[in-house]
Each structure stands twice: as structure tokens, then as C-alpha cells.
Design a protein around this motif. Structure first.
Motif, PDB file in Angstrom:
ATOM      1  N   THR A 216      -3.096  -5.992 -12.660  1.00 55.80           N
ATOM      2  CA  THR A 216      -3.663  -6.545 -11.433  1.00 55.80           C
ATOM      3  C   THR A 216      -2.693  -6.235 -10.307  1.00 55.80           C
ATOM      4  OG1 THR A 216      -4.734  -8.346 -12.618  1.00 55.80           O
ATOM      5  CG2 THR A 216      -4.416  -8.642 -10.252  1.00 55.80           C
ATOM      6  N   ILE A 217      -3.216  -5.738  -9.210  1.00 50.32           N
ATOM      7  CA  ILE A 217      -2.407  -5.456  -8.032  1.00 50.32           C
ATOM      8  C   ILE A 217      -2.617  -6.595  -7.049  1.00 50.32           C
ATOM      9  CG2 ILE A 217      -2.057  -3.909  -6.075  1.00 50.32           C
ATOM     10  CD1 ILE A 217      -3.109  -1.650  -7.889  1.00 50.32           C
ATOM     11  N   LEU A 218      -1.517  -7.222  -6.613  1.00 46.48           N
ATOM     12  CA  LEU A 218      -1.571  -8.290  -5.623  1.00 46.48           C
ATOM     13  C   LEU A 218      -1.114  -7.736  -4.283  1.00 46.48           C
ATOM     14  CD1 LEU A 218       0.117 -11.123  -7.693  1.00 46.48           C
ATOM     15  CD2 LEU A 218      -2.322 -10.746  -7.361  1.00 46.48           C
ATOM     16  N   ILE A 219      -1.951  -7.878  -3.269  1.00 43.63           N
ATOM     17  CA  ILE A 219      -1.616  -7.400  -1.930  1.00 43.63           C
ATOM     18  C   ILE A 219      -1.546  -8.616  -1.017  1.00 43.63           C
ATOM     19  CG2 ILE A 219      -2.331  -5.988   0.022  1.00 43.63           C
ATOM     20  CD1 ILE A 219      -3.877  -4.246  -2.027  1.00 43.63           C
ATOM     21  N   ASN A 220      -0.385  -8.852  -0.464  1.00 38.53           N
ATOM     22  CA  ASN A 220      -0.162  -9.943   0.467  1.00 38.53           C
ATOM     23  C   ASN A 220      -0.104  -9.339   1.869  1.00 38.53           C
ATOM     24  OD1 ASN A 220       0.397 -12.610   1.170  1.00 38.53           O
ATOM     25  ND2 ASN A 220       2.576 -12.140   1.283  1.00 38.53           N
ATOM     26  N   THR A 221      -0.913  -9.848   2.799  1.00 31.47           N
ATOM     27  CA  THR A 221      -0.962  -9.229   4.114  1.00 31.47           C
ATOM     28  C   THR A 221      -1.108 -10.257   5.220  1.00 31.47           C
ATOM     29  OG1 THR A 221      -2.049  -7.496   5.418  1.00 31.47           O
ATOM     30  CG2 THR A 221      -3.458  -8.831   4.003  1.00 31.47           C
ATOM     31  N   TYR A 222      -0.676  -9.846   6.409  1.00 28.55           N
ATOM     32  CA  TYR A 222      -0.830 -10.673   7.603  1.00 28.55           C
ATOM     33  C   TYR A 222      -0.958  -9.744   8.803  1.00 28.55           C
ATOM     34  CZ  TYR A 222       0.228 -13.874  11.402  1.00 28.55           C
ATOM     35  OH  TYR A 222       0.161 -14.595  12.563  1.00 28.55           O
ATOM     36  N   ASN A 223      -2.122  -9.738   9.423  1.00 24.64           N
ATOM     37  CA  ASN A 223      -2.410  -8.916  10.613  1.00 24.64           C
ATOM     38  C   ASN A 223      -2.079  -7.434  10.402  1.00 24.64           C
ATOM     39  OD1 ASN A 223      -3.391 -11.088  12.070  1.00 24.64           O
ATOM     40  ND2 ASN A 223      -1.417 -11.553  12.980  1.00 24.64           N
ATOM     41  N   ARG A 224      -2.450  -6.900   9.272  1.00 28.64           N
ATOM     42  CA  ARG A 224      -2.208  -5.487   8.951  1.00 28.64           C
ATOM     43  C   ARG A 224      -3.496  -4.827   8.458  1.00 28.64           C
ATOM     44  NH1 ARG A 224       2.858  -3.995  10.768  1.00 28.64           N
ATOM     45  NH2 ARG A 224       4.302  -5.661  10.316  1.00 28.64           N
ATOM     46  N   GLN A 225      -4.581  -4.982   9.192  1.00 28.64           N
ATOM     47  CA  GLN A 225      -5.871  -4.487   8.719  1.00 28.64           C
ATOM     48  C   GLN A 225      -5.906  -2.972   8.577  1.00 28.64           C
ATOM     49  OE1 GLN A 225      -8.911  -6.314  11.089  1.00 28.64           O
ATOM     50  NE2 GLN A 225      -8.587  -8.288  10.130  1.00 28.64           N
ATOM     51  N   GLY A 226      -5.212  -2.256   9.456  1.00 22.34           N
ATOM     52  CA  GLY A 226      -5.159  -0.801   9.333  1.00 22.34           C
ATOM     53  C   GLY A 226      -4.482  -0.370   8.037  1.00 22.34           C
ATOM     54  N   TYR A 227      -3.389  -1.034   7.711  1.00 25.42           N
ATOM     55  CA  TYR A 227      -2.680  -0.729   6.468  1.00 25.42           C
ATOM     56  C   TYR A 227      -3.501  -1.143   5.246  1.00 25.42           C
ATOM     57  CZ  TYR A 227       1.438   0.089   9.340  1.00 25.42           C
ATOM     58  OH  TYR A 227       2.309   0.568  10.273  1.00 25.42           O
ATOM     59  N   LEU A 228      -4.229  -2.234   5.372  1.00 24.31           N
ATOM     60  CA  LEU A 228      -5.054  -2.698   4.263  1.00 24.31           C
ATOM     61  C   LEU A 228      -6.152  -1.685   3.945  1.00 24.31           C
ATOM     62  CD1 LEU A 228      -5.557  -4.888   2.217  1.00 24.31           C
ATOM     63  CD2 LEU A 228      -6.842  -6.157   3.956  1.00 24.31           C
ATOM     64  N   LYS A 229      -6.770  -1.131   4.962  1.00 25.72           N
ATOM     65  CA  LYS A 229      -7.784  -0.087   4.744  1.00 25.72           C
ATOM     66  C   LYS A 229      -7.170   1.109   4.032  1.00 25.72           C
ATOM     67  CE  LYS A 229     -10.651  -1.220   8.708  1.00 25.72           C
ATOM     68  NZ  LYS A 229     -11.133  -0.765  10.017  1.00 25.72           N
ATOM     69  N   ARG A 230      -5.971   1.484   4.471  1.00 25.84           N
ATOM     70  CA  ARG A 230      -5.282   2.615   3.849  1.00 25.84           C
ATOM     71  C   ARG A 230      -4.938   2.333   2.391  1.00 25.84           C
ATOM     72  NH1 ARG A 230      -0.344   4.628   7.296  1.00 25.84           N
ATOM     73  NH2 ARG A 230       0.855   3.775   5.593  1.00 25.84           N
ATOM     74  N   LEU A 231      -4.479   1.121   2.105  1.00 20.38           N
ATOM     75  CA  LEU A 231      -4.161   0.748   0.723  1.00 20.38           C
ATOM     76  C   LEU A 231      -5.398   0.792  -0.169  1.00 20.38           C
ATOM     77  CD1 LEU A 231      -1.673  -2.237   0.967  1.00 20.38           C
ATOM     78  CD2 LEU A 231      -1.315  -0.074  -0.200  1.00 20.38           C
ATOM     79  N   LEU A 232      -6.510   0.269   0.322  1.00 20.12           N
ATOM     80  CA  LEU A 232      -7.733   0.270  -0.483  1.00 20.12           C
ATOM     81  C   LEU A 232      -8.223   1.690  -0.738  1.00 20.12           C
ATOM     82  CD1 LEU A 232      -9.607  -2.805   0.975  1.00 20.12           C
ATOM     83  CD2 LEU A 232      -8.460  -2.606  -1.238  1.00 20.12           C
ATOM     84  N   THR A 233      -8.038   2.575   0.236  1.00 21.25           N
ATOM     85  CA  THR A 233      -8.384   3.980   0.023  1.00 21.25           C
ATOM     86  C   THR A 233      -7.475   4.585  -1.040  1.00 21.25           C
ATOM     87  OG1 THR A 233      -9.157   4.211   2.295  1.00 21.25           O
ATOM     88  CG2 THR A 233      -8.590   6.242   1.134  1.00 21.25           C
ATOM     89  N   TYR A 234      -6.181   4.285  -0.943  1.00 19.96           N
ATOM     90  CA  TYR A 234      -5.209   4.799  -1.912  1.00 19.96           C
ATOM     91  C   TYR A 234      -5.521   4.322  -3.328  1.00 19.96           C
ATOM     92  CZ  TYR A 234      -0.817   5.635  -4.317  1.00 19.96           C
ATOM     93  OH  TYR A 234       0.126   6.042  -5.218  1.00 19.96           O
ATOM     94  N   TYR A 235      -5.851   3.038  -3.460  1.00 19.85           N
ATOM     95  CA  TYR A 235      -6.099   2.458  -4.779  1.00 19.85           C
ATOM     96  C   TYR A 235      -7.544   2.611  -5.254  1.00 19.85           C
ATOM     97  CZ  TYR A 235      -1.481   0.305  -4.769  1.00 19.85           C
ATOM     98  OH  TYR A 235      -0.128   0.099  -4.770  1.00 19.85           O
ATOM     99  N   SER A 236      -8.370   3.324  -4.521  1.00 22.21           N
ATOM    100  CA  SER A 236      -9.790   3.434  -4.889  1.00 22.21           C
ATOM    101  C   SER A 236      -9.994   4.033  -6.284  1.00 22.21           C
ATOM    102  CB  SER A 236     -10.566   4.239  -3.846  1.00 22.21           C
ATOM    103  OG  SER A 236     -10.100   5.573  -3.802  1.00 22.21           O
ATOM    104  N   ASP A 237      -9.161   4.975  -6.688  1.00 19.14           N
ATOM    105  CA  ASP A 237      -9.289   5.536  -8.037  1.00 19.14           C
ATOM    106  C   ASP A 237      -8.963   4.495  -9.106  1.00 19.14           C
ATOM    107  OD1 ASP A 237     -10.079   8.004  -7.117  1.00 19.14           O
ATOM    108  OD2 ASP A 237      -8.051   8.846  -7.151  1.00 19.14           O
TER     109      ASP A 237
END
Length: 71
Positions: A6-27
Motif C-alpha cells: 500500500t502506498i500512503l501519500i500525505n499531501t497539503y496544497n500540492r494538487q499539481g504534484y498529486l496529479k503527477r504522482l497518480l500518473t506515475y503510479y498508474s501502472d
């Protein structure tokens, strides 16, 4: 289906980075790996549609630990 990780992503006001992370982890998402996002941003992250295998917790103003307690 890979449910051993399980990958845990903790974020605060980083929506651009979150989109990039989800693209990276899509596979990884396609293999069944679970991703949990704990977001303390004031604004809810606008998912086009919630991805299968991705859990999103919107907890504005909560501390790091409190966000994961909701799991």
C-alpha cells in the motif's frame, strides 16, 4: 492482483504534484496495488472519477497522524 503493498501519500496544497504522482503510479494501480491519499488541503482534490484502488481522505486542518487515524 498485488495487494501486498500500500502506498500512503500525505499531501497539503500540492494538487499539481498529486496529479503527477497518480500518473506515475498508474501502472501500479492497474496491478491492484492500493494507494491511500491523505489530503489536508483546504480544497478537495478534483478527481475526474475516483480511480479503482485509490482511497482519498480529505481532512483539512488535521495533523499528519490524525489524517491516517481515519483509515
Amino acid at each position: 492482483m498485488n495487494t501486498n503493498y500500500t502506498i500512503l501519500i500525505n499531501t497539503y496544497n500540492r494538487q499539481g504534484y498529486l496529479k503527477r504522482l497518480l500518473t506515475y503510479y498508474s501502472d501500479f494501480i492497474k496491478t491492484g496495488m492500493q494507494i491511500i491519499i491523505a489530503d489536508a488541503s483546504e480544497n478537495h482534490f478534483p478527481f475526474p472519477d475516483l480511480l479503482f484502488g485509490v482511497s482519498y481522505i480529505h481532512a483539512p486542518g488535521k495533523s499528519y497522524n490524525d489524517r491516517f487515524i481515519e483509515l
